[in-house]
Write an enzyme that holds these catalytic residues in place. Sequence first.
Site, PDB file in Angstrom:
ATOM      1  N   CYS A  27       0.862  -1.184   0.000  1.00 58.00           N
ATOM      2  CA  CYS A  27       0.000   0.000   0.000  1.00 58.00           C
ATOM      3  C   CYS A  27       0.893   1.226   0.000  1.00 58.00           C
ATOM      4  CB  CYS A  27      -0.978  -0.026   1.169  1.00 58.00           C
ATOM      5  SG  CYS A  27      -0.215  -0.122   2.786  1.00 58.00           S
ATOM      6  N   ARG A  81      -2.184  -0.767   5.446  1.00 57.31           N
ATOM      7  CA  ARG A  81      -3.397  -1.281   4.813  1.00 57.31           C
ATOM      8  C   ARG A  81      -3.136  -2.659   4.217  1.00 57.31           C
ATOM      9  NH1 ARG A  81      -4.860   3.796   1.051  1.00 57.31           N
ATOM     10  NH2 ARG A  81      -2.609   4.069   1.233  1.00 57.31           N
TER      11      ARG A  81
END
Lengths: 301, 147
Positions: free
Chosen positions: A247, A252
Amino acid sequence: MPVAHDPDPRLAAFAHPERLVTTEWLAEHLGDEGLVVIESDEDVLLYETGHIPGAVKLDWHVDLNDPVRRDFVDGEQFAKLMSERGIARDDTLVIYGDRNNWWAAYALWLATLFGHEDVRLLDGGRDRWIAEGRRITTEVPVPPPTEYPVVERDDRTYRAFRDDVAAHFGSPLVDVRSPQEYSGERTTAPDYPEEGALRAGHIPSARSVPWGKAVAEDGTFRPRAELEALYFDGAGLAPDSDVIAYCRIGERSSHTWFTLTHLLGLEHVRNYDGSWTEWGSLVGAPVALGEEPGDAPAPRA
Amino acid sequence: MTATLPAAFAEIRDDFLALPERERLTLLLEFANELPDLPARYADHPDLLERVVECQSPVYLFTEVDEAGLVHLHATAPREAPTTRGFASILAQGVEGASVEELLAIPEDVPFDLGLTKVVSPLRLRGMVGMLGRTKRQARERVATSS
């Protein structure tokens, strides 16, 4: 001693249902011998405003990252941290946090690099616990320190570095950022303007599956069939795929790592935590623009 | 250094520095809890508020310069973002009633002088730098349009 698993039928379909607990289960097991509840949030003060009774805090900035160089804490720092939080090597850790468990998943993934065996996420995270009107407290527990062993972090099995990515071309990459970051419209996440890179776009051949798609409106993980449709049918992964997810700084994609590894049962998933803030600033690194994945360059050994 | 800070701001800084590091987080939480609700004239007019995009949470602010040329800062941030609320509250209380000149003289990096870099991390403090920058720019605009 490890604590019994959550037998909730909603979790049973996942590849490793023992990696999740429901809020109901946690409410019943608070205080169990061998269970440590950990809150890990984006906001460093949120825990202080109220947390699950007995929960200790781990902050991704000030606890889990090295204060000087860009890397995680090492084995000694991790052992010291665990000891201070009263965590023993064979304790069951249930981790939860804000923003659908972004940072909780990051903490869980990092604990996995240090080989902590029994780590679980609270399905739905902090928001679900509070939305259900469950008890929170501002009382901070002061656990007696433990003897936590110094363990060398395993950076090979579940973690990828930039050279691993270059060598991986031709195998699946998953970009879990927002569509705007993927296409190259912007170099930073919406709402995260200061964590930028010098170039925008994505790593060529990476498929776009924004991490949040794995989560339902109520903050819990989507059922297995929906996750399979998302990652297998939608992004071309297979149960035996060798995958690298990334990410912006790796938080994430920790969430996606958890989803692919523990909910869908893929055995070869690595998280490239250098992610776009590194790749998008690397001199000479190939970049693709637009909504299409683009062709994979030749892998570099 | 004190000479370049409004008295209220200097006092807040000294309060933080007087505490052991761990307790500074508690003081920040107290500031977060003290952030007042927006006055009705701004609460009813979200269009007047400016988003501070440097912050990771939605925070909006409006800088008012009254007829006497004194600054009043109004800010709003969600309850789920107590750190951001704390920064906004420190800033609002620190510049309350200061002259525009005093506001503009505040060093841009003053958030790093509060003794919070180790307990909050430098990255998070940059959001407060963004708030201060926007407050200054708005104050300059208010003065320019009223003269």
